[in-house]
Structure formats: C-alpha cells, structure tokens
Design an enzyme around this catalytic site. Structure first.
Site, mmCIF file in Angstrom:
data_model
loop_
_atom_site.group_PDB
_atom_site.id
_atom_site.type_symbol
_atom_site.label_atom_id
_atom_site.label_comp_id
_atom_site.label_asym_id
_atom_site.label_seq_id
_atom_site.Cartn_x
_atom_site.Cartn_y
_atom_site.Cartn_z
ATOM 1 N N HIS A 1 34.981 52.153 46.102
ATOM 2 C CA HIS A 1 34.422 51.084 45.263
ATOM 3 C C HIS A 1 34.402 49.819 46.113
ATOM 4 O O HIS A 1 35.363 49.524 46.803
ATOM 5 C CB HIS A 1 35.322 50.904 44.034
ATOM 6 N N ARG B 1 30.123 41.521 38.634
ATOM 7 C CA ARG B 1 28.780 41.335 39.199
ATOM 8 C C ARG B 1 27.721 41.481 38.107
ATOM 9 O O ARG B 1 26.711 40.793 38.123
ATOM 10 C CB ARG B 1 28.557 42.335 40.343
#
Ligand code: FAD
Ligand code: SF4
Ligand code: SF4
Ligand code: FES
Lengths: 249, 604
Positions: free
Chosen positions: B236, B256
């Site tokens: 990740h 995000r």
C-alpha cells in the site's frame, strides 16, 4: 518534530496465572514515539518469551490490548511512553474485573455471553420497493457514536458494580448499555428492550459515577448519551403514573 | 499421544473475519451444525481494521455506475490476470451483499436523500465505496458478529488450527489448540472453509497484525491444494513512517479520496509526472480538475493520487530513492491544504477521517488538519492464495473451500481498494452455501488420528528444547527483515536466489526453536508454531516471483522492467510435489466469454 533520545526505563509487570502471581521488574531501552505495548513486546522478545499479552491492530482499532497502566485502565497500544513519568517504574497489570488467564491476559468470555442475551436488531419493513431504507444522516449520527465501540471492555473493568460488587450474573455493564442504546435508538429497530433493561440487565444498579465514560478510548459519552436516556425510558415506562394508568386501562 | 477434545461439525470455518463470519451465517442458515475457529477473540480479526469502505455499484451517488463498470475496473486493476468469473460475480452481487448488512443493523453514512453514501477510491471510475467515516471494517465485522451469534454457530475463540486432516484426498477436518489454555482440539468436519486472511507478517514493514502469518495458505498447500498468484503482494502506498514504532501502520486511501495530495520535498505533486498509458484518458489533466473530482464534479477526472496502489507505491519509492523524500524516508501526504478551498476544512477532515485524525494526533503528535503527514509504502494485502472455483470457492481438494484474502482470483495482479470487503461478503456467502451443499451431499469422512497425533507431537517440541532453543521472536524478526529486503517492492533474480538459500537456513533454525514455560497463553510458543507457515508462504512468494520474468501489477522486477505479453496470458500455480518439493508452473488464463470481453472493450 518532537523526538526522545533512547533511555532506559523500568517496567513492573504482573506475572501470574489462575494459581496466583507477583510483579516482575524488567529494564529495557525506550525510544522515540514508543507506546507501552512496544515496550512489552520488546521485553517479550528479548527477556521473557512466555510473557502473555493480547493484541491485534496496534492502532487502537480492535480493543484487544486493554490493561491497567499505573492504575488506569488503558489501551497499551495507544499509550505513549512520552505521556508517562519514566523516572518511576511503569506498573502494568491485567484488568481486574475479569478472571486472570495469564500475566496481562484475562478471560473476557463473560462479555460475549452477555451480548447473546440482548434481543437482536429487528428492523421495520423496508421503506422502498427495492427493499432498502431511507435514513437521514442526522438520525444515524447518534447511533454511529455508539457503534464506534471497539469492545475493549475497559468501561466494564472500571465499573464498581462489576469490579467491586461482582454482579456479573445480574448486571450487563456499561459496554452493553451502549450496545442496547445503539439498538433501541437505531432508526430502523422495532424491538422493545425496556423490560429487560429494568429486570434482567439491572440498569438500576448504575448510579452514574461516569467512571466508564472517563476511560472509553473511543470517547463515547456512555453515561450522558446512552445510560441516562435508557434510564429515562425505564422511568417513563414504569414510574410515570399517567402512562401506567393508560396501560392498565 | 497428547490428549485432545473432539468437536464434530458439518461445516467448519477457519477464521472469524468478514469472510469467515459471512460463510458461517450462510452455512448455518440451512440448519447445519457450524463451527468457527479463530486465533483471536470474536470481532478482533483483521477486518476490524479496514477503514476506507466496501465497493459495490449501488449507484447512489453517481447513477452512471453499474456492475459492468465495476467489473471492468476490477479487471483493469488486476491487469486482466483475474479470474473473470469471480470478477463478474463480485461486481453483480456486491450491492445485494451490502444492502443485506443494512438489514442486519449496519449504519453506513448517508446521502442527502437518506441512502447509503459512497466515496471515491483508487481505480474505481465512480464513487463506489459505502463507508462509515474511516471505520468501515469495524461496522462490517460488528454487524456480522452481532447477527451471527444468533444463528446457532459455535465459536472457538483464541484457537489455532495447526493442520488440516484429509481422508483419501478429501477434507476430513482440522486439528489445533486452544491458545488460552494450551489444550489440543480436533474438529472433524464434512466440509472446511478457510477464511484465514493474509500473509503480511512475512515482511518487516506491514499494516497487518500478528495473525497474518499465512496459515490458510500453508495449510491448504500441505493438504494438497493449489495456490495461485503468490508473486502478487500488495504494498500500500501510504503507511506511516514515523515514529519507528508505528512504521507501516496504514493511512487510508480515503485521505486521497477526500482530496489529500502527495508532494515530495520540493513541494511538487510528483504523481502528475508519471501516468500509465492504461489510465491516461481517465486521469485529471490539472490539479484543479483533480480537486473538482474529489468534490463530486461528474465532469472531472480523478487526480493521479488515486491511480492504482502498485503504481503510486512505486512512484513514492522512486521519489525517496532520488533524494526527494521527507525527513523520515517517505513523502508528504497533505489533506490540510483543502482549507484553501473549503471554509470549515478542519471540521470536515475530523468528520470524514476521524480515526486518521486520532492516529496521527496520538501516535505521532501531528495534527492532520494543519500539517502534512509523512507516508511510505507498507505491505498490505495478498492477492495470491488458494486457487478456487469461481462459483463455489472450492479448492482443488474436495470439501476444502476458501474465501476472502486467503483465496486468489478476484484481484489478479493488483487489488483495488474497497474490493476486499466486498470480496469477503460475496465469496464468504458463496463458500458457506457451497460448503453446506457439499456437507449435505457427503457422509462423514474418516478421521486419521495419526495425522492429529503427529501434529501434536511436533507442536510440543519447542518445549523440549526450552530456553536453550533458538528464540522464535528473533527468527521471525530476521525472516521479515530479509523478505523485505530481498523479495519486497523491487525484485531481482540474484536477490531472490539469495532469499531461497536463506529460507533453507531459516527452516533449519525454526526446527530448533525453543520456548520456556508452560502451554497456557504462551506467546513465544505461538510464535514458534507460526514459523512453518510463514516459511512456506515466503518460499511460495519467492519462487513465483522468480518465475514471472516481467513487471506487472504488484510485481516489479528490476531485471525485467517491462510487461511481457506472454506472461499477460498466464497465472502461476504453486503446488506440492510427490516428494514434498515445491512446484511452480505457469497456467494459461481461461479465455473470457465474448459478452465480458465486449464490456471491457466498451469501457476502455
Ligand atoms: C489497516 C487496513 C485497512 C484496510 N482497509 C480496507 C478497506 O478500506 N477496504 C477494503 O476492501 N479492504 C481493506 N483492507 C483489507 C481487508 O481489511 C482485509 O483484506 C480483509 O479484512 C480480510 O478479511 P478476511 O475475512 O479474509 O480475513 P480476516 O478478517 O483477517 O480474518 C482472518 C481470520 O482467520 C483467523 N485465522 C488465521 N489463521 C488461523 C488459524 N491457523 N487457525 C484459526 N484461525 C485462524 C484469524 O484469527 C481471523 O479470525 C484493509 C486492511 C488493513 C490491514
Ligand atoms: S456510570 Fe454506571 S455503568 Fe458507568 S461505571 Fe458508573 S456505575 Fe458503572
Ligand atoms: S464503550 Fe468504550 S470503553 Fe466500553 S468497550 Fe466500548 S470502546 Fe471500550
Ligand atoms: S492492539 Fe488493537 S486496540 Fe490495541
């Protein structure tokens, strides 16, 4: 950015099992940003491989690592060493309201049995033909607060009804008042748990000391938002003379 | 042989995360006797940590969404190595599985008209992730747990399965021990569902908990099942990098999705510098367009920060290597900047990302509403796992099923965020249903007590060696460090050969592991017993990664940086040979039916 130079610290950890136990002292290096659970893991890896500690996420999300640190019930993974006075021994003990299994691990299975006795979620018929419901965010907010609970059982640990008076057979404890409140106030739920709250769950034993709220790592307002509104429902049902009259008629 | 207790079931589920609980609920709904075994307490499995959301084409926020778009997004993300049947079923069934959670008491965040709200996530064309702030996994596991306990299933908490039992090739049950008290347990069963999750503890920097030692992968492999796609380990892009004790802890992609941007030490949004061909037409051309996308502008395209995880992780790696990283070896993830666009930004961030806010505040002294976070890649998810039939989730061993992270196929070479939680629901249900069918159609298998006895003997050996044996924590620590260095984000042949040699040496050391004390809740003992599983999955990852001489999805080979069209038509299967040796072989991808190919063409 704050940082700490590595230093030595003394940890006084409870070691024992169902037979009894004692404190054992360990000295270890501590460094930048460490939490209590890091120190316990370091001791386990380097000095006491059979030291029992329960944990999973190390991020305050699973509620596994509950213990009493310098006498206060806390999550070990969210307690920074920088928040503790390291000039004194750091005392780490298991929770007291549950039977000890070993070292820092207690038998919390009672909690899981209690949950099963609380009538489950029972939704009203769907609002839309496609089988879905419409819920406003403002109605979800209140219950979402309760659903943040990570089942760490720290609130159960501090509640005097369990900790000192051992009413485990009669009293479900703050965690399950929060759980019952989440069900009772769920915008879709239709079940009635008010009789159980009074008779089976002994809500009346709670004298609103707020100890439970003060230790909740999820900052759930256990007393004001869950317990008091539930007490009001019980009072409305059983002690309001007008309503009682109506029910008799 | 050591004593043990016996608990027979029609269907035995190994694992109590989302996949295991959903499977148990399904299997129990037909009236069968169902047992669930879990290494930790109920409700503490990895699923509880999931943050961002569960992907399902409900089309509540963008009516253009439907299962066909979700299907093609999943296939594109997986670089077309996915089991297309699983990708199809997943996209079609996820919406019903999510709605069903609501009927069981889950309370997702809402749209203004009172339906389930959905958010943006990397690789998903439309806002698709149903969520509850950034604690979606907690909502999901608690809902399944609270519903499941009223369905008659029996849960064995804090018990570890050590081995699967077979009867002439067919599954016969499982054998293991109770971690709390150290007793051995035998679970005879007509069907077994593995739902054990992932392998992240094979690496040093990971978002995964102690449970993720690849048990299900190793148990299935030893029972004769085939493993698939073991080279595809997802790193990740955003894990915490400071302070050291929280290195690897996940920072949800939701940051995000809500408008957070990545910058290097020069303040540059470097993600704009490298946008892959496959995603060019779907990516924002300017910072402004990206911002508008995160705020729900349907005309705008997504910012490059929301490209697939493999790509973002490699870009971050590149910035750090080029000396443009942050002080502690990551890059900057900034959500605070949205205050230049939103009047009540701080409150908005705390509401949308409450657990991120607390995580940074409490563990790193950072207020994310005011300052940027430092982030870097962390081992997160295993795409590879037990090879299963797309419809039934049965492995190549009759009666042995797998669902959730331990199963392979849905995600191909790279998983999209949010597609795991939906995977658990869709395939947990299917595995439970087909395992129940299998149990009904077959009589009870014979249990070979010698298999159980051998496992018990082996499990007790670390006590014979006591404190004089090798420290299991030390072996695990070194193994993780070596896997990270040699079979991590960037791979190359010589390093992986070195890894294989080291794995042999680690195996020899694991066989000498010793622990003091007794069998009650002995973490040292538990760690020693996890080592064989970790070693098996580490070897499978390394051998598969060596064989795939190309870079695709989560696998990046420095010595083969490009894609090879031939490899694009092959998966890699790992299985145990007759002499106990590990076999690794390419297996052609099954051709997709015309109607699915057409969907993919249309969505390009
Ligand atoms: C921090 C974090 C955030 C994430 N966020 C998201 C997200 O937003 N959206 C998304 O889709 N995915 C997300 N993921 C991924 C997703 O959470 C996991 O892939 C998923 O929860 C795995 O579920 P599972 O049911 O397969 O396994 P788990 O939930 O991990 O459960 C595994 C179970 O198996 C048991 N087990 C393992 N081995 C044994 C054994 N030998 N014997 C007995 N029991 C055993 C364990 O005790 C446990 O009960 C996230 C992951 C992490 C780590
Ligand atoms: S407020 Fe009630 S439930 Fe909470 S600790 Fe005090 S007595 Fe127990
Ligand atoms: S209410 Fe708070 S203290 Fe009690 S179990 Fe839940 S999270 Fe823990
Ligand atoms: S380890 Fe999960 S809350 Fe501490």
């Amino acid at each position: 950015m704050p940082s700490q130079a590595p230093t030595q610290a003394l940890f006084r950890i409870w070691r024992g099992d169902t037979e009894g136990g004692r404190f054992q002292d360990f000295t270890t290096q501590v460094g930048s940003g460490m939490v209590v659970l890091d120190a316990v893991h370091k001791i386990q890896a380097e000095q006491a491989p059979d030291l029992a500690v329960r944990w999973n996420c190390k991020a305050g999300k699973c509620g596994s690592c509950s213990a009493e640190i310098n006498g206060t019930p806390k999550l070990m993974c969210m307690t920074r060493l920088s928040s503790i006075d390291l000039s004194m021994p750091v005392i780490i003990e298991p929770m007291k309201a549950f039977p000890l299994l070993r070292d820092l691990v207690t038998d919390v299975s009672w909690n899981f049995r209690v949950k099963k006795t609380i009538p489950k979620f029972t939704p009203r018929a769907p609002d839309a033909p496609d089988g879905t419901w419409r819920i406003q965010q403002s109605d979800a907010d209140r219950v979402q607060e309760f659903r943040k609970c990570i089942e760490c059982f720290l609130c159960q640990d501090v509640c005097h009804v369990l900790r000192e008076h051992h009413k485990h057979d009669e009293f479900i404890g703050p965690r399950y008042f929060v759980y019952t409140a989440a069900l009772e106030m769920h915008p879709l739920d239709t079940a009635d748990r008010v009789p159980d709250l009074r008779h089976k769950f002994s809500l009346g034993y709670c004298n609103i000391t707020t100890c439970c709220r003060q230790v909740c790592p999820e900052s759930i307002t256990i007393t004001e938002n869950a317990i008091i509104p539930l007490k009001e429902r019980v009072v409305d049902r059983y002690f309001d003379p007008l309503k009682r009259l109506f029910r008799i008629l | 042989m050591p004593e043990y207790q016996t608990h027979p079931y029609d269907v035995l589920i190994v694992g109590a995360g989302g996949a295991g609980l959903r499977a148990a609920i399904e299997a129990a709904s037909s009236g069968l006797k169902v047992g669930v075994v879990t290494k930790s307490l109920l409700g503490k499995a990895h699923t509880v940590m999931a943050e961002g959301g569960v992907a399902a084409a409900l089309a509540n926020v963008d009516e253009r969404d439907n299962w066909r778009v979700h299907f093609s997004d999943t296939m594109r993300g997986g670089q077309y190595l996915n089991n297309w049947r699983m990708a199809e079923l997943h996209a079609r069934e996820a919406p019903d599985r999510v709605r069903e959670l609501e009927a069981w008491g889950a309370l997702f965040d809402r749209t203004s008209d009172g339906r389930i709200l959905q958010r943006n996530f990397g690789g998903h064309r439309y806002p698709r992730l149903a969520h509850v702030g950034d604690r979606t996994g907690l909502e999901m596991i608690r809902t399944l747990q609270d519903h499941g306990i009223h369905t008659g299933i029996e849960v064995h908490m804090e018990c570890t399965v050590l081995t699967l039992l077979t009867d002439s090739g067919r599954i016969a049950g499982a054998f293991g021990f109770d971690r709390e008290r150290g007793h051995f347990l035998l679970w005879p069963a007509k069907a077994v569902v593995l739902a054990t999750g992932g392998i992240g503890r094979a690496y040093q920097i990971t978002s995964n908990s102690w449970e993720y030692t690849g048990d299900g992968h190793a148990l299935a492999y030893r029972a004769g099942a085939e493993l698939l796609d073991m080279e595809f380990v997802q790193f990740h892009p955003t894990g915490m990098v400071w302070p050291p004790s929280v290195r690897g802890l996940l920072v949800t992609e939701g940051v995000r999705g809500e408008g957070g941007v990545l910058r290097n030490s020069e303040g540059r949004r470097f993600m704009f510098d490298d946008i892959p061909e496959l995603y060019k037409t779907q990516t924002a051309a300017s910072e402004d367009e990206g911002w508008r996308y995160t705020q729900g502008d349907k005309e705008a395209r997504r910012p490059p920060e929301l490209l697939t995880r493999d790509h973002v992780a490699r870009c971050i790696n590149r910035e750090v290597k080029a000396g443009r990283g942050s002080p502690h070896g990551g890059v900057f993830l900034d959500i605070a900047w949205i205050k230049t666009h939103l009047p009540n930004a701080a409150e908005h961030i705390r509401r949308k990302l409450p657990s991120m806010y607390h995580q940074f505040k409490q563990l790193a002294d950072i207020d994310i509403t005011r300052e940027p976070m430092e982030v870097g890649p962390t081992t997160h998810y295993m795409m590879g796992g037990v090879r299963v039939d797309g419809d039934s989730q049965m492995s190549t061993v009759p009666g042995l099923f797998a669902a959730g992270e331990v199963a392979a196929g849905l995600h191909g070479a790279n998983r999209l965020g949010g597609n795991s939680l939906s995977d658990l629901l869709v395939f947990g249900k299917r595995a439970g249903q087909f395992a129940a069918d299998f149990a009904r159609a077959h009589s009870a298998p014979a249990v070979d007590r010698a298999q159980a006895g051998a496992a018990a003997q082996a499990a007790l050996e670390p006590f014979d060696r006591g404190a004089a044996g090798e420290n299991p924590f030390q072996i695990q620590h070194e193994l993780q460090e070596r896997m990270q260095a040699l079979v991590g984000i960037v791979r190359t042949e010589s390093e992986m050969h070195q890894a294989l040699e080291l794995l042999d040496a680690f195996s020899a050391r694991a066989a000498r592991a010793g622990v003091p004390g007794h069998r009650q809740y002995n973490n040292g003992w538990h760690t020693a017993l996890d080592l064989p599983q970790l070693l098996t999955v580490s070897e499978a990852i390394t051998r598969a990664a060596l064989l795939r001489q190309e870079s695709r999805g989560a696998q990046f080979r420095e010595d083969f940086p490009g894609k090879d069209p031939e490899w694009g038509k092959h998966n890699i299967v790992v299985r145990r040979g007759d002499a106990g040796e590990m076999l690794v072989e390419p297996r052609p991808v099954t051709p997709m039916p015309a109607e699915l190919t057409q969907i993919i063409e249309e969505m390009k």
